[in-house]
Design a protein around this motif. Sequence first.
Motif, mmCIF file in Angstrom:
data_model
loop_
_atom_site.group_PDB
_atom_site.id
_atom_site.type_symbol
_atom_site.label_atom_id
_atom_site.label_comp_id
_atom_site.label_asym_id
_atom_site.label_seq_id
_atom_site.Cartn_x
_atom_site.Cartn_y
_atom_site.Cartn_z
ATOM 1 N N VAL A 52 3.678 -1.816 -7.004
ATOM 2 C CA VAL A 52 3.751 -3.185 -7.499
ATOM 3 C C VAL A 52 5.180 -3.423 -7.973
ATOM 4 O O VAL A 52 5.681 -2.709 -8.837
ATOM 5 C CB VAL A 52 2.761 -3.403 -8.669
ATOM 6 C CG1 VAL A 52 2.876 -4.809 -9.208
ATOM 7 C CG2 VAL A 52 1.347 -3.088 -8.230
ATOM 8 N N ARG A 53 5.834 -4.426 -7.398
ATOM 9 C CA ARG A 53 7.180 -4.805 -7.837
ATOM 10 C C ARG A 53 7.068 -6.153 -8.534
ATOM 11 O O ARG A 53 6.463 -7.078 -8.009
ATOM 12 C CB ARG A 53 8.123 -4.916 -6.652
ATOM 13 C CG ARG A 53 9.557 -5.220 -7.060
ATOM 14 C CD ARG A 53 10.470 -5.355 -5.872
ATOM 15 N NE ARG A 53 10.296 -4.307 -4.897
ATOM 16 C CZ ARG A 53 11.086 -3.227 -4.793
ATOM 17 N NH1 ARG A 53 12.090 -3.076 -5.617
ATOM 18 N NH2 ARG A 53 10.857 -2.321 -3.869
ATOM 19 N N VAL A 54 7.646 -6.224 -9.728
ATOM 20 C CA VAL A 54 7.630 -7.483 -10.477
ATOM 21 C C VAL A 54 8.951 -8.214 -10.270
ATOM 22 O O VAL A 54 9.898 -7.655 -9.706
ATOM 23 C CB VAL A 54 7.348 -7.240 -11.985
ATOM 24 C CG1 VAL A 54 5.941 -6.705 -12.192
ATOM 25 C CG2 VAL A 54 8.355 -6.301 -12.591
ATOM 26 N N LEU A 88 -0.255 1.208 -8.937
ATOM 27 C CA LEU A 88 -1.606 0.771 -9.253
ATOM 28 C C LEU A 88 -2.547 1.774 -8.621
ATOM 29 O O LEU A 88 -2.490 2.005 -7.411
ATOM 30 C CB LEU A 88 -1.839 -0.641 -8.698
ATOM 31 C CG LEU A 88 -3.152 -1.313 -9.015
ATOM 32 C CD1 LEU A 88 -3.340 -1.456 -10.524
ATOM 33 C CD2 LEU A 88 -3.209 -2.674 -8.357
ATOM 34 N N ASN A 89 -3.407 2.380 -9.424
ATOM 35 C CA ASN A 89 -4.266 3.455 -8.951
ATOM 36 C C ASN A 89 -5.523 2.915 -8.265
ATOM 37 O O ASN A 89 -6.645 3.182 -8.691
ATOM 38 C CB ASN A 89 -4.636 4.381 -10.117
ATOM 39 C CG ASN A 89 -5.238 5.674 -9.642
ATOM 40 O OD1 ASN A 89 -5.149 6.023 -8.475
ATOM 41 N ND2 ASN A 89 -5.874 6.387 -10.543
ATOM 42 N N PRO A 102 0.824 -1.209 0.000
ATOM 43 C CA PRO A 102 0.000 0.000 0.000
ATOM 44 C C PRO A 102 0.856 1.257 0.000
ATOM 45 O O PRO A 102 1.906 1.302 0.622
ATOM 46 C CB PRO A 102 -0.806 -0.123 1.299
ATOM 47 C CG PRO A 102 0.000 -1.008 2.177
ATOM 48 C CD PRO A 102 0.750 -1.929 1.273
ATOM 49 N N GLU A 103 0.408 2.268 -0.735
ATOM 50 C CA GLU A 103 1.058 3.577 -0.795
ATOM 51 C C GLU A 103 -0.040 4.631 -0.719
ATOM 52 O O GLU A 103 -0.370 5.270 -1.704
ATOM 53 C CB GLU A 103 1.830 3.746 -2.108
ATOM 54 C CG GLU A 103 3.002 2.834 -2.292
ATOM 55 C CD GLU A 103 4.228 3.298 -1.524
ATOM 56 O OE1 GLU A 103 4.335 4.499 -1.242
ATOM 57 O OE2 GLU A 103 5.056 2.435 -1.193
ATOM 58 N N GLY A 104 -0.646 4.783 0.443
ATOM 59 C CA GLY A 104 -1.764 5.724 0.571
ATOM 60 C C GLY A 104 -2.970 5.198 -0.178
ATOM 61 O O GLY A 104 -3.436 4.096 0.069
#
Length: 52
Positions: free
Chosen positions: A30-32, A40-41, A23-25
């Motif tokens: 997303v790290r591949v 990811l919005n 989560p970022e707020g």
Amino acid sequence: MVINAKNDRNVTIVTSTIAVIEPEGRMCSVRVITGEMFLLNTRLKFALEVLD
């Protein structure tokens, strides 16, 4: 559909390549498996529902 963190362009990635979603707020990072980072919005809760 995710956002490339380097150039803000929309990119489609294969879900099997996703290593970590954090989560970022109100968004998620997303790290591949190659180490690339995308955004990811959507909130993590909704992202997990879509991936199931």
